[in-house]
Design a protein around this motif. Structure first.
Motif, mmCIF file in Angstrom:
data_model
loop_
_atom_site.group_PDB
_atom_site.id
_atom_site.type_symbol
_atom_site.label_atom_id
_atom_site.label_comp_id
_atom_site.label_asym_id
_atom_site.label_seq_id
_atom_site.Cartn_x
_atom_site.Cartn_y
_atom_site.Cartn_z
ATOM 1 N N GLU A 164 3.525 0.721 2.903
ATOM 2 C CA GLU A 164 3.191 -0.231 3.963
ATOM 3 C C GLU A 164 3.110 -1.625 3.344
ATOM 4 O O GLU A 164 2.318 -1.865 2.432
ATOM 5 C CB GLU A 164 1.859 0.143 4.603
ATOM 6 N N ASP A 178 5.727 -8.468 0.034
ATOM 7 C CA ASP A 178 4.403 -9.060 -0.167
ATOM 8 C C ASP A 178 4.241 -9.653 -1.567
ATOM 9 O O ASP A 178 3.143 -9.649 -2.145
ATOM 10 C CB ASP A 178 3.294 -8.007 0.046
ATOM 11 N N ASP A 214 9.310 2.226 10.347
ATOM 12 C CA ASP A 214 10.370 1.241 10.568
ATOM 13 C C ASP A 214 11.668 1.616 9.855
ATOM 14 O O ASP A 214 12.753 1.207 10.285
ATOM 15 C CB ASP A 214 9.904 -0.131 10.079
ATOM 16 N N ALA A 226 4.399 -6.056 4.254
ATOM 17 C CA ALA A 226 5.010 -7.057 5.148
ATOM 18 C C ALA A 226 4.910 -6.637 6.604
ATOM 19 O O ALA A 226 5.802 -6.951 7.412
ATOM 20 C CB ALA A 226 6.474 -7.301 4.755
ATOM 21 N N GLY A 227 3.859 -5.904 6.945
ATOM 22 C CA GLY A 227 3.684 -5.447 8.316
ATOM 23 C C GLY A 227 4.629 -4.330 8.714
ATOM 24 O O GLY A 227 4.732 -4.000 9.898
ATOM 25 N N LYS A 228 5.304 -3.710 7.742
ATOM 26 C CA LYS A 228 6.274 -2.647 8.021
ATOM 27 C C LYS A 228 5.846 -1.347 7.350
ATOM 28 O O LYS A 228 5.062 -1.340 6.400
ATOM 29 C CB LYS A 228 7.672 -3.041 7.516
ATOM 30 N N ARG A 229 6.402 -0.247 7.845
ATOM 31 C CA ARG A 229 6.112 1.087 7.300
ATOM 32 C C ARG A 229 7.424 1.739 6.881
ATOM 33 O O ARG A 229 8.285 2.007 7.729
ATOM 34 C CB ARG A 229 5.388 1.948 8.341
ATOM 35 N N ARG A 277 0.859 -1.191 0.000
ATOM 36 C CA ARG A 277 0.000 0.000 0.000
ATOM 37 C C ARG A 277 0.895 1.241 0.000
ATOM 38 O O ARG A 277 1.835 1.338 0.796
ATOM 39 C CB ARG A 277 -0.878 -0.042 1.252
ATOM 40 N N THR A 299 6.124 5.494 14.349
ATOM 41 C CA THR A 299 5.639 4.204 13.822
ATOM 42 C C THR A 299 6.379 3.760 12.576
ATOM 43 O O THR A 299 6.143 2.655 12.083
ATOM 44 C CB THR A 299 4.136 4.291 13.503
ATOM 45 N N GLU A 345 -3.116 0.680 -3.908
ATOM 46 C CA GLU A 345 -2.819 -0.693 -3.486
ATOM 47 C C GLU A 345 -2.273 -1.493 -4.671
ATOM 48 O O GLU A 345 -2.752 -1.336 -5.798
ATOM 49 C CB GLU A 345 -4.102 -1.364 -2.976
#
Length: 457
Positions: A20, A173, A55, A22-25, A2, A53, A456
């Motif tokens: 955003e 992803d 990474d 793989a659960g990362k920012r 995203r 927040t 997306e």
């Protein structure tokens, strides 16, 4: 994966895009908004996300409109790594410390004029803020695929814009994002051409000159030599607003390459920038990144960075002394858009002289003094006083560090399957023209980034 667009989304400066996956920012660039006073106030606004927040930050290159809010990001809670190509990593402290010094000086000047009851002016960030940020830098070399976070990989490819500038590839992803950063024109002196990328699921591409093509470089260089002759015959000065990284080095390259043809030995040449000596040293350390033509110039002409009549002025006193010269001087000084820095000092003393020649060699953003002069303003305000523009003004677009519509089309055309494209880093007129051309030729899904827009993939 995203992507949310937070900067350079409808304008040329302030590059900033949040990925955003793989659960990362991961933040792509964290640039300063440049332009008039109102535009630059936006740099003080809160980030549209919580910096704590994030990474990681990944930088395309070291120009201030791509890195200039990093110290503020760290000050507001970002503690993660900042990835950038190796040569770019050496430029970051030079650029940010200079920007901090200017910000501190501007705030001090404003506070001297402050009336009772008015709020105190504060710099966007200080030199101490920069020093605290620098340990977070993580240099990476070109053409190596690196895991920067669990599930997130990146690679830097040469973008040919300035030393260390990068096209950024991001894998996460099961998808691949390609961010162009700023792309240089093919054949740019000193630097190699931008690398062509073949595969992507989504492309973010700059569109600074998406609505026009540059003049042929040889014609441009010929024009530049003619401007120097005009100025010499008028017994005047040549003032060139140029960023300390990129344009300044290219100008010295052309002076060396055309040393005899342009009779350059007759001039006194000033690179009037506190950063200049440091930047030249960094370029010298990374000559492996130069193209073949640059190597030939270094071998067969006076060294561009060590011309016999070149003086790099670092102190304020040396800079001020240049204005005692009435003629025979070429002055290269920042900033490139004439919205700050030492070029304002030279404008203030020379812009009303008919034998002064001002040469713009790069893009001038809306709201900047440079844009007003290029657009034909008869009067301009500099350091609180009005000055009549009597100088001859020249725009030498063929020396731009950004590729043109033709170059952007060719770079995107190298992708297989015409992947979805989002245009960033450009005013709407330029982006709309480029979107139309790409849509017609490649049948691509092209969107124009807007602040807060989400894509997306």
């Amino acid at each position: 994966m995203r992507v949310t667009f937070h900067g350079a989304a409808g304008e040329v400066t302030g590059s900033m895009h949040l990925v955003e996956a793989a659960g990362k920012r991961v933040l792509l660039d964290c640039g300063m908004v440049q332009g008039g006073r109102e535009a630059e106030r936006r740099n003080f606004e809160p980030f549209p996300f919580d910096p704590a927040t994030l990474d990681a930050v990944v930088l395309s290159h070291a120009h201030i409109d791509h890195i200039g809010r990093l110290p503020r990001l760290a000050w507001q809670g970002f503690k993660g790594p900042v990835f950038i190509q190796q040569a770019g990593a050496e430029l970051v402290p030079v650029m940010l410390l200079d920007a901090a010094s200017l910000a501190e000086s501007d705030a001090e000047r404003e506070n001297r004029k402050r009336r009772d009851g008015e709020p105190e002016a504060m710099p966007l960030f200080t030199r101490r803020d920069v020093e605290r940020l620098l340990p977070q830098l993580r240099p990476l070399r070109y053409d190596a695929r690196n895991t920067i976070l669990p599930g997130v990989e990146i690679a830097f490819r040469d973008a040919g814009h300035i030393l260390g500038s990068s096209i950024v590839e991001v894998w996460a992803d099961g998808r691949k994002l390609v961010f162009s950063g700023d792309l240089g024109p093919p054949g740019t002196p000193i630097l190699r051409d931008p690398v062509a990328i073949r595969e992507a699921d989504l492309v973010l591409m700059e569109a600074t000159y998406g609505d026009r093509n540059h003049r042929d470089r040889l014609d441009t260089v010929r024009e530049f030599g003619g401007i120097l002759d005009q100025a010499w015959e008028a017994r005047g000065k040549v003032l060139i607003p140029a960023f300390a990284v990129g344009r300044s080095q290219e100008l010295l390259y052309w002076f060396a390459r055309h040393w005899d043809e342009w009779n350059m030995s007759r001039w006194r040449i000033f690179l009037d920038s506190p950063m200049a000596a440091k930047v030249v040293e960094i370029y010298d350390r990374h000559d492996a990144l130069f193209d073949d033509d640059a190597r030939k110039v270094w071998a067969s002409h006076p060294s561009p960075f060590r011309l016999p009549n070149l003086r790099i002025t670092e102190s304020v006193e040396d800079s001020m002394a240049i204005n005692r010269l009435q003629d025979g001087a070429i002055v290269i000084a920042g900033s490139g858009m004439a919205n700050g820095g030492r070029i304002l000092h030279h404008f203030r003393h020379n812009i009303d002289r008919r034998n002064t020649h001002i040469v713009f060699v790069g893009y001038q953003s809306e709201g900047t003094l440079g844009r007003r002069v290029v657009d034909g303003a008869k009067w301009v305000r500099i350091h609180g006083s009005d000055h009549r523009v009597n100088a001859s003004v020249h725009t030498v677009g063929g020396l731009s560090a950004h590729t043109d519509q033709r170059g952007l089309m060719a770079w995107y055309g190298a992708f297989e399957g015409s992947p979805p494209l989002v245009l960033v880093h450009g005013e709407d007129r330029a982006r709309e023209a480029l979107a139309g051309e790409i849509g017609e030729r490649f049948g691509a899904d092209v969107r124009l980034a807007r602040p807060g827009m989400v894509v997306e993939v």
